[in-house]
Design a protein around this motif. Structure first.
Motif, PDB file in Angstrom:
ATOM      1  N   HIS A 153     -36.558  -0.691 -23.899  1.00 30.29           N
ATOM      2  CA  HIS A 153     -36.265   0.294 -24.942  1.00 30.29           C
ATOM      3  C   HIS A 153     -35.964  -0.429 -26.248  1.00 30.29           C
ATOM      4  CE1 HIS A 153     -35.939   3.532 -21.955  1.00 30.29           C
ATOM      5  NE2 HIS A 153     -35.273   2.674 -21.222  1.00 30.29           N
ATOM      6  N   VAL A 154     -36.488   0.120 -27.348  1.00 31.43           N
ATOM      7  CA  VAL A 154     -36.180  -0.415 -28.671  1.00 31.43           C
ATOM      8  C   VAL A 154     -35.539   0.706 -29.484  1.00 31.43           C
ATOM      9  CG1 VAL A 154     -38.501   0.082 -29.525  1.00 31.43           C
ATOM     10  CG2 VAL A 154     -37.081  -1.552 -30.742  1.00 31.43           C
ATOM     11  N   VAL A 155     -34.466   0.365 -30.205  1.00 35.79           N
ATOM     12  CA  VAL A 155     -33.635   1.341 -30.910  1.00 35.79           C
ATOM     13  C   VAL A 155     -33.394   0.840 -32.322  1.00 35.79           C
ATOM     14  CG1 VAL A 155     -31.364   2.439 -30.975  1.00 35.79           C
ATOM     15  CG2 VAL A 155     -32.494   2.050 -28.779  1.00 35.79           C
ATOM     16  N   ARG A 156     -33.479   1.762 -33.285  1.00 33.69           N
ATOM     17  CA  ARG A 156     -33.007   1.411 -34.625  1.00 33.69           C
ATOM     18  C   ARG A 156     -31.522   1.720 -34.670  1.00 33.69           C
ATOM     19  NH1 ARG A 156     -33.944   4.069 -40.585  1.00 33.69           N
ATOM     20  NH2 ARG A 156     -33.025   2.343 -41.764  1.00 33.69           N
ATOM     21  N   PHE A 157     -30.709   0.657 -34.719  1.00 36.12           N
ATOM     22  CA  PHE A 157     -29.266   0.812 -34.614  1.00 36.12           C
ATOM     23  C   PHE A 157     -28.647   1.201 -35.943  1.00 36.12           C
ATOM     24  CE2 PHE A 157     -24.932  -0.747 -33.458  1.00 36.12           C
ATOM     25  CZ  PHE A 157     -24.784   0.035 -32.327  1.00 36.12           C
ATOM     26  N   GLY A 158     -29.340   0.878 -37.041  1.00 30.76           N
ATOM     27  CA  GLY A 158     -28.808   1.238 -38.358  1.00 30.76           C
ATOM     28  C   GLY A 158     -29.265   0.241 -39.399  1.00 30.76           C
ATOM     29  N   GLY A 159     -29.648   0.741 -40.602  1.00 31.85           N
ATOM     30  CA  GLY A 159     -30.070  -0.157 -41.674  1.00 31.85           C
ATOM     31  C   GLY A 159     -31.259  -0.996 -41.237  1.00 31.85           C
ATOM     32  N   ASP A 160     -31.109  -2.323 -41.318  1.00 31.46           N
ATOM     33  CA  ASP A 160     -32.175  -3.225 -40.870  1.00 31.46           C
ATOM     34  C   ASP A 160     -31.815  -3.868 -39.540  1.00 31.46           C
ATOM     35  OD1 ASP A 160     -30.078  -4.747 -41.832  1.00 31.46           O
ATOM     36  OD2 ASP A 160     -31.336  -6.263 -42.767  1.00 31.46           O
ATOM     37  N   GLU A 161     -31.028  -3.168 -38.724  1.00 31.23           N
ATOM     38  CA  GLU A 161     -30.609  -3.662 -37.418  1.00 31.23           C
ATOM     39  C   GLU A 161     -31.320  -2.882 -36.315  1.00 31.23           C
ATOM     40  OE1 GLU A 161     -26.029  -4.931 -38.640  1.00 31.23           O
ATOM     41  OE2 GLU A 161     -26.424  -3.046 -37.597  1.00 31.23           O
ATOM     42  N   PHE A 162     -31.855  -3.610 -35.342  1.00 34.26           N
ATOM     43  CA  PHE A 162     -32.530  -3.016 -34.195  1.00 34.26           C
ATOM     44  C   PHE A 162     -31.908  -3.597 -32.924  1.00 34.26           C
ATOM     45  CE2 PHE A 162     -35.424  -2.859 -37.709  1.00 34.26           C
ATOM     46  CZ  PHE A 162     -36.106  -1.663 -37.568  1.00 34.26           C
ATOM     47  N   ILE A 163     -32.019  -2.831 -31.847  1.00 36.35           N
ATOM     48  CA  ILE A 163     -31.555  -3.300 -30.541  1.00 36.35           C
ATOM     49  C   ILE A 163     -32.683  -3.115 -29.540  1.00 36.35           C
ATOM     50  CG2 ILE A 163     -30.072  -2.704 -28.580  1.00 36.35           C
ATOM     51  CD1 ILE A 163     -27.759  -2.404 -30.424  1.00 36.35           C
ATOM     52  N   ILE A 164     -32.903  -4.130 -28.746  1.00 36.32           N
ATOM     53  CA  ILE A 164     -33.851  -4.042 -27.631  1.00 36.32           C
ATOM     54  C   ILE A 164     -33.052  -4.176 -26.345  1.00 36.32           C
ATOM     55  CG2 ILE A 164     -35.704  -5.221 -26.419  1.00 36.32           C
ATOM     56  CD1 ILE A 164     -36.913  -5.957 -29.078  1.00 36.32           C
ATOM     57  N   MET A 165     -33.294  -3.266 -25.392  1.00 38.93           N
ATOM     58  CA  MET A 165     -32.685  -3.375 -24.073  1.00 38.93           C
ATOM     59  C   MET A 165     -33.779  -3.770 -23.080  1.00 38.93           C
ATOM     60  SD  MET A 165     -30.731  -0.600 -21.657  1.00 38.93           S
ATOM     61  CE  MET A 165     -29.201  -0.638 -22.563  1.00 38.93           C
TER      62      MET A 165
END
Length: 899
Positions: A527-539
């Motif tokens: 899963h890829v998520v836009r966490f906020g601003g220019d921050e992303f999270i991949i699980m």
């Protein structure tokens, strides 16, 4: 009841007695039938009112829940992002266009509307309104429901939903509000269900707001209605509302049912007019009595024949009333499909199937048939090969319980004309009255709201709200199966530079491109998520171990390091990644995210475009940096900074001609903190701005103190950081400090690094020109380590060029070092600039610089940085080393340029 033979016998033998008995019997049956029918009708209307109240409460609770979900999203966005134009952007993106939303606004802490979906934002203060003062004086973030104040300029038929906004310190930061038209809650059912005088109402218990609508469409909004107590309304049990009750003032007797919302301070009320419900029963009673009179008269003439006819007439009336009652139960609105399904039983009386004995055209349309094609079909034949569940079993359960109501997702069948249906099954005799309402649009709206709540509107990726909910279930699943997953926290490198230089439109397009590239890299289970601003999270789940995680992280960094084609231009960014692994690096969502963030910043601090796994030692480093940052604040507040001064002398004569002011931090516990430790932290945190002002003030104050003590001061140069220079205002700060301390501008010099000159060249030239206009000389510090070009140096008109110590150290180490330094001196002199050599540490280096024609030297060989008290002696001494031996006179042009 007597049989025909008995009646005939009595007719023949005892005619008068037979006529009397039959008349009495007919009248008794007639009265009993009328009472029974009215009781049944009364019980039915109370049951319908109760069922409608349950359904209406669920509808109101779901509707308010959807609205509250939107408000919570807005609250989160307003508290964690820039509020300005937030709602206007969302409306341009297609949100809040439904007619039900009268207005969506964010009110600042001062009562002014700072963002709104209204075409013309009201320029009024809401600080005195009831909802604003309630939120301001109460730190609860609970949802508040009430009437809209006149200051908002909204129609009278709206309901106002508000929540308090909090700052990062939990202080009151304003209110987010959403105004919804009252018809959104009161158009629950149509006139065919309520009747013309039936009524639905919803009341806000805390504010006294009440919305109501009758079946004939008459609606009212009462901002300050008087609400009855539980005791007055019977705890929600359907009952007749007396005319003396003030809550509905039209004098209509109703069977009333009400329910408290399971989640909100709301009251859902349904009232069905008894006169409408009992009309058919009363008419039946009238018909029965008429028939009884006719039968009695007939029996006086023909007792036996009248008795038979009366019995048959009564039977027919009972059958007709059952049919009318069934149709009345099944038909709730013109848009609903209804069916009459008769139970089919085997020889033992068990229900084995149901047969459609009647339906309306709407009901047949739902099944893709005509009415005459559906009639006579058995349920098992309709269900076969079309539905994934056994409808016969569902109908059989409704027959046993007497009532069933639910929402049903219809199977994907092209022959069906309905996707979601709300069905209601009521047992009537040996069958069921079934109502089917198409709720596909409502379900689609609910699904869209759910999507908006969990999807990033810019990139289409899942958002922070979704991730924080999903990661908890992922943790529970991984713990149950003794497995692990990885959280990769991605921060784009240099994205702020793109936003600042190219604009937010290009930045948004770049974020979309990054999202597409990240999605293409992952497996279906990731899963890829836009966490906020220019921050992303991949699980990553499953992970396959640290080697696989590292391979994915490297693949992401390589992919994002490749340029992005945005419009007609190419944008280049990179990525830094921090990795935290469950359960090794944390057992809850907050810990995993925090540790991956710490790892990311650790990698970024060591150089961009890297990934790091979380290490517990990183937490200690981050904690130390945080303590140091807090210490900087204390240092500013408690005057812990002081200036040291390092002399600069004339290369040929050894005369003290100027000094550089160097900042030092005397920590009460740590002692002298090296500048290399706190200056970068001050730059990153923005504290360099107040520190820079402090340095200007201290340097001018010290020059004034030396002058007052009778010493002849020399110019002092101060360092201005790129952050100060790019922020602007340095010229004004210098001018103010010189005027306060009555210092000549020639005694103050400014040193800037080459990196400070990157940016808008026009702004740079204007700022430098303003400083030089004051009479202050400008130095380029650490020359050779930045981005300067000859054209830039010529355009900016600098006075002094300070050569970095890296070039000075090569003077006596290689021939190339001496040649390179000679080239720098010649270039600077050609541009009319004096040259200062930094980092002079040996006599050999000084001798070479004297031969090369360098103007000034600075370094430990000349003098170390000294506190202000020790500089007084040097000011009196003036010469720090003996003059160099006389050298052959240079060419006239060169001598002129070196002056």
């Amino acid at each position: 009841m007597p049989t025909f033979k008995t009646i005939n016998l009595f007719h023949r033998l005892f005619w008068p007695l037979l006529a009397l008995l039959v008349c009495v019997l007919v009248w008794c049956l007639t009265w009993n039938h009328a009472d029974t029918e009215q009781q049944r009708a009364s019980a039915l209307v109370e049951r319908e009112a109760s069922a409608l109240a349950d359904a209406y409460e669920q509808y109101v609770t779901r509707s308010v829940g959807q609205i509250d979900q939107i408000i919570m999203q807005l609250k989160h966005s307003a508290e964690h992002a820039a509020v300005l134009e937030l709602l206007e952007r969302q409306r341009r993106d297609g949100m809040f266009t439904d007619d039900a939303y009268a207005a969506v606004s964010i009110v600042g802490a001062n009562g002014a509307i700072v963002s709104s979906t209204q075409a013309t934002r009201p320029a009024v203060s809401l600080a005195a309104t009831r909802f604003f003062t309630d939120h301001k004086n109460n730190n609860s973030s609970a949802l508040r429901i009430g009437a809209a104040p006149p200051e908002l300029g909204l129609p009278a038929d709206v309901v106002l939903f508000t929540r308090r906004l909090d700052s990062s310190s939990d202080a009151f930061a304003g209110v987010v509000l959403l105004a919804v038209r009252a018809s959104y809650f009161t158009t629950f059912v149509g006139a065919d269900t309520l009747g013309a005088r039936g009524i639905v109402a919803v009341a806000a218990i805390e504010s006294g707001l009440r919305l109501q609508r009758r079946g004939d469409g008459v609606a009212r909004v009462e901002p300050n209605a008087t609400l009855p107590s539980d005791a007055a309304w019977g705890g929600g049990v359907p009952r007749q509302l007396p005319d003396s009750e003030p809550h509905f003032d039209d004098g209509v007797e109703r069977a009333l049912a009400w329910r408290h919302s399971s989640a909100y301070p709301l009251l859902a009320v349904v009232g069905l007019a008894r006169a409408d419900a009992l009309a058919a029963a009363r008419q039946s009673a009238v018909d029965g009595r008429t028939s009884a009179i006719i039968a009695t008269i007939g029996l006086l003439a023909l007792a036996a024949l009248a008795s038979v006819l009366a019995a048959r007439a009564a039977a027919r009336m009972r059958e007709q009333e059952e049919v009318r009652s069934a149709y009345r139960t099944a038909t709730e609105s013109a848009n609903d499909g209804f069916y009459m399904a008769a139970a089919v039983r085997d020889r033992q009386g068990a229900i084995v199937d149901f047969e459609i004995i009647d339906c309306n055209e709407r009901g047949a349309f739902f099944y893709g048939m005509d009415r005459h094609d559906l009639l006579g079909r058995r349920l098992s034949h309709i269900d076969r090969g079309r539905f994934g569940e056994d409808l016969v079993e569902t109908y059989r359960g409704a027959m046993e319980q007497g009532f069933l109501e639910d929402d049903r997702r219809m199977p994907l069948d092209n022959r069906l004309n309905i996707r979601w249906g709300h069905r209601r099954l009521v047992r009537v005799g040996n069958g069921l009255a079934v109502t089917l309402r198409d709720v596909s649009e409502r379900k689609a709206h609910e699904a869209e709201l759910q999507r908006l709540a969990n999807e990033d509107s810019l990139t289409g990726l899942r958002n922070r709200h979704w991730f924080l909910g999903f990661i908890d279930s992922a943790i529970a699943d991984a713990a149950a199966h003794d497995s692990e997953f990885a959280v990769l926290f991605i921060d784009l490198d240099d994205f702020k530079h793109v936003n600042d230089t190219q604009g937010h439109t290009i930045g948004d397009q770049l974020l979309k491109a990054v999202a597409r590239r990240l999605t293409a890299l992952l497996r279906p289970s990731d899963h890829v998520v836009r966490f906020g601003g220019d921050e992303f999270i991949i699980m990553l789940a499953p992970t396959g171990g640290d080697l696989q995680i590292a391979a994915v992280a490297r693949r992401v960094i390589d992919a994002l390091s490749m340029p992005f084609a945005i419009g007609e231009d190419v944008q280049a960014v990179g990525a830094s990644i921090g990795v935290a692994v469950f359960p090794r690096d944390g057992l809850d969502a907050g810990t995993l995210i925090r540790h991956s963030d710490i790892a990311m910043y650790a990698g970024k601090s060591e150089g961009k475009g890297q990934f790091r796994f979380f290490d517990p030692a990183l937490s200690a480093t981050i904690k130390t940096r945080a303590q140091l940052k807090h210490g900087l604040l204390e240092a500013i507040a408690h005057d812990q900074f002081l200036l040291y001064y390092q002399p600069r002398v004339d290369t040929q004569t050894g005369e003290l001609v100027s000094m550089e002011a160097l900042l030092r931090w005397r920590h009460p516990r740590l002692g002298m903190v090296p500048p290399a430790e706190f200056i970068p932290l001050a730059e990153a945190s923005g504290l360099i701005l107040p520190i820079g002002e402090l340095v200007i003030e201290r340097a001018c104050a010290q020059l004034a103190a030396w002058r007052q003590a009778g010493h002849l001061p020399v110019p002092v140069s101060i360092n201005v950081s790129p952050t100060q220079f790019q922020r602007g205002g340095v010229r004004q700060q210098l001018q103010d400090a010189l005027r306060r301390h009555d210092i000549a501008p020639a005694l103050l010099e400014v040193e800037i690094t080459e990196s400070a000159m990157i940016g808008d060249q026009d702004d740079i030239v204007a700022e430098l020109a303003g400083i030089r206009a004051l009479g202050i000389k400008l130095h380029i510090d650490d020359f050779g380590t930045g981005y300067s070009s000859l054209s830039q140096l010529q355009r900016l008109k600098m006075d002094v060029l300070k050569v970095d110590r890296a070039f000075t150290s090569e003077l006596d180490a290689s021939r190339e070092g001496k040649v390179f330094f000679q080239a720098i001196v010649s270039m600077a002199h050609a541009l009319g600039m004096a040259v200062v050599a930094e980092g002079v540490e040996t006599a050999e280096q000084l001798a070479i610089l004297q031969k090369l024609g360098c103007n000034e030297v600075q370094g430990y060989f000349i003098a170390r940085p000294l506190p202000a008290d020790d500089i007084a002696a040097l000011l009196e001494r003036r010469y720090l080393f003996a003059a160099a031996p006389a050298a052959p006179a240079p060419a006239p042009a060169a001598a002129s340029l070196a002056c």
